[in-house]
Write a protein that holds these residues in place. Structure first.
Motif, mmCIF file in Angstrom:
data_model
loop_
_atom_site.group_PDB
_atom_site.id
_atom_site.type_symbol
_atom_site.label_atom_id
_atom_site.label_comp_id
_atom_site.label_asym_id
_atom_site.label_seq_id
_atom_site.Cartn_x
_atom_site.Cartn_y
_atom_site.Cartn_z
ATOM 1 N N SER A 78 0.833 -1.200 0.000
ATOM 2 C CA SER A 78 0.000 0.000 0.000
ATOM 3 C C SER A 78 0.868 1.251 0.000
ATOM 4 O O SER A 78 0.619 2.189 -0.770
ATOM 5 C CB SER A 78 -0.919 -0.004 1.222
ATOM 6 O OG SER A 78 -1.688 1.183 1.263
ATOM 7 N N ALA A 131 0.742 -0.672 -6.948
ATOM 8 C CA ALA A 131 -0.675 -0.564 -6.569
ATOM 9 C C ALA A 131 -1.558 -1.346 -7.526
ATOM 10 O O ALA A 131 -2.564 -1.960 -7.114
ATOM 11 C CB ALA A 131 -1.096 0.902 -6.538
ATOM 12 N N PRO A 186 -3.469 -4.602 0.424
ATOM 13 C CA PRO A 186 -2.157 -4.442 1.085
ATOM 14 C C PRO A 186 -1.538 -5.802 1.422
ATOM 15 O O PRO A 186 -2.202 -6.691 1.956
ATOM 16 C CB PRO A 186 -2.490 -3.661 2.367
ATOM 17 C CG PRO A 186 -3.801 -3.006 2.093
ATOM 18 C CD PRO A 186 -4.556 -3.944 1.184
#
Length: 459
Positions: A296, A306, A312
């Motif tokens: 993240s 990303a 995450p």
């Protein structure tokens, strides 16, 4: 680390073995070391002089009578050692022997002063350790005197008793001194044993040549061999000169001065690199607010991260040192340069690690050296920050100005903690069993390190 090193460059010790060299060390024992040996040697010498005296043939009457003679006490007044140039050490001692002669009807007690002198030859044997021997030893007897309270004794009888004791003790006392020296030889032999450095590494010291003995010190050249998995660490030969420690060097009032060539440090660092001891993994935790090692955080700086990891996931830094660290020794300053290769990987949903990108790293460290329990140890701190550059990428273009702050922040502390833990383990210095370095001062000079130290012996 402070210490004046005003005597210029030392030449590097390189002992050629099959086109390779072994690290060099010089150990110099100063006058203060002899003073310490004199001090701790008084009690064992005093005990050793408690010998048995044969019976005295007392000429009373027409028949010689066998009369028991016993040493009640030995009081060592003096024990002094000094260097003999190109030979070894001279031992001088003075003692008062309290002797009892069991005559009937009344015994006789007397005090007999004795002076001892022995020359101890110091040499090197074939296995690389010091050997002591006593080619000359003598004892000198002063006139005996009866103790207060003893019955009146004729001078003739006193002379006969003293002559008997002198004849009996002359050889025995030197034998006892020789026995103490032989015990020291056994102890000196422990210098050459293997000492552990790490789980799979050791160091072994041995003396390479005859000692140099002056009126001020005795110096020995010592070969230090580092082993990894039983194989010696050898570096290419780059010079043929010996490592010479100037006089004076370090603290002249110290018991010992130990000079360590840079070559020893180079071999030690290569051993750590070859063993993989300098490698480490740095892992981020998702629930840690203080550790930004997750996809993240990286995804905010590298868009492709990303994209590949919408959820995450933890990020791992695999730090590997392919290049041997470089130590630089300048007067009052020692630095360590590391060039790690870092792979940045992310944990995928199936728990496998996925490669993101790799970094070439350059970090310079300040190295502080100290001695504890007969080991040279160290601690480091970072100089000037960490330099990072992208080596390869699996996530497209990376703006290092943005990524640098994140990576260097999470990289520095684990690296220092890991490196300092290794350096605090230390490397054993030349020593014998039960002998420890105390009040040691480490001075960094141009291309070498000098340790000025005292000793303490613990049974």
């Amino acid at each position: 680390m402070a210490g004046a090193c005003s005597l210029g460059l030392l030449q590097v010790l390189l002992l050629a073995v099959a086109r390779a060299s072994l690290p060099g060390t010089v150990v110099r024992l100063n006058k203060a070391a002899l003073d310490y040996v004199s001090d701790i040697g008084k009690a064992p010498l005093q005990r050793a002089l408690q010998v048995t005296i044969s019976d005295f043939l007392d000429p009373r009457g027409e028949v010689l009578q066998s009369t028991r003679v016993q040493i009640l006490d030995v009081h060592l007044l003096l024990l002094h050692l000094k260097f003999i140039v190109d030979f070894g050490v001279r031992l001088s001692a003075a003692a008062n022997f309290t002797v009892k002669v069991f005559r009937v009807p009344e015994p006789m007690e007397l005090v007999l002063p004795v002076a001892l002198q022995a020359d101890v030859h110091v040499t090197r044997d074939s296995i690389g350790t010091l050997v002591l021997s006593i080619p000359t030893c003598s004892s000198t007897f002063s006139p005996a005197s009866t103790l207060d309270g003893s019955n009146s004794t004729s001078q003739e009888l006193l002379a006969l008793v003293q002559e008997h004791i002198k004849a009996d003790l002359s050889g025995k006392l030197c034998l006892r001194v020789s026995g103490l020296v032989q015990d020291l030889n056994v102890h000196l032999g422990t210098l050459i044993g293997l000492s552990p450095v790490g789980p799979e590494s050791q160091i072994r010291y041995s003396i390479t040549s005859e000692p140099t003995i002056t009126s001020n010190y005795m110096s020995v050249d010592v070969r230090a061999v580092l082993f990894l998995l039983g194989k010696p660490i050898l570096l290419p030969v780059s010079d043929a000169h010996s490592f010479v420690l100037p006089w004076p060097s370090g603290d002249e009032g110290a018991m010992a001065t130990v000079g360590l060539s840079q070559h020893l440090f180079d071999c030690a660092l290569q051993m750590l690199q070859k063993a993989g001891s300098l490698n480490l993994d740095i892992t981020g935790q998702l629930n840690s607010k203080n550790n930004p090692l997750n996809t993240s955080t990286l995804g905010q700086l590298v868009p492709e991260v990303a994209h590949q990891f919408p959820e995450p996931m933890p990020v791992v830094l695999k730090v590997r040192l392919g290049a041997t660290p470089v130590i630089t020794l300048h007067t009052n300053n020692s630095t360590l340069k590391l060039q790690p290769f870092v792979e940045v990987l992310a944990a995928s949903p199936n728990s496998a690690l996925q490669f993101l990108f790799s970094l070439d790293v350059l970090v310079n460290l300040n190295l502080q050296l100290f001695v504890s329990k007969a080991k040279l140890r160290g601690t480091t701190s970072i100089l000037g920050g960490v330099q990072l550059s992208v080596a390869t990428s699996n996530v497209g273009s990376i703006d290092m100005d943005q990524v640098h702050a994140v990576i260097s922040t999470v990289f520095q502390k684990p690296l220092l903690d890991h490196l300092n833990a290794l350096l605090r383990m230390g490397i054993a210095l030349p020593s014998v069993l039960n002998l420890h370095y105390v009040h040691s001062k480490v001075s960094v000079c141009e291309g070498y390190v000098v340790i000025s130290s005292g000793f303490t012996y613990q049974h």
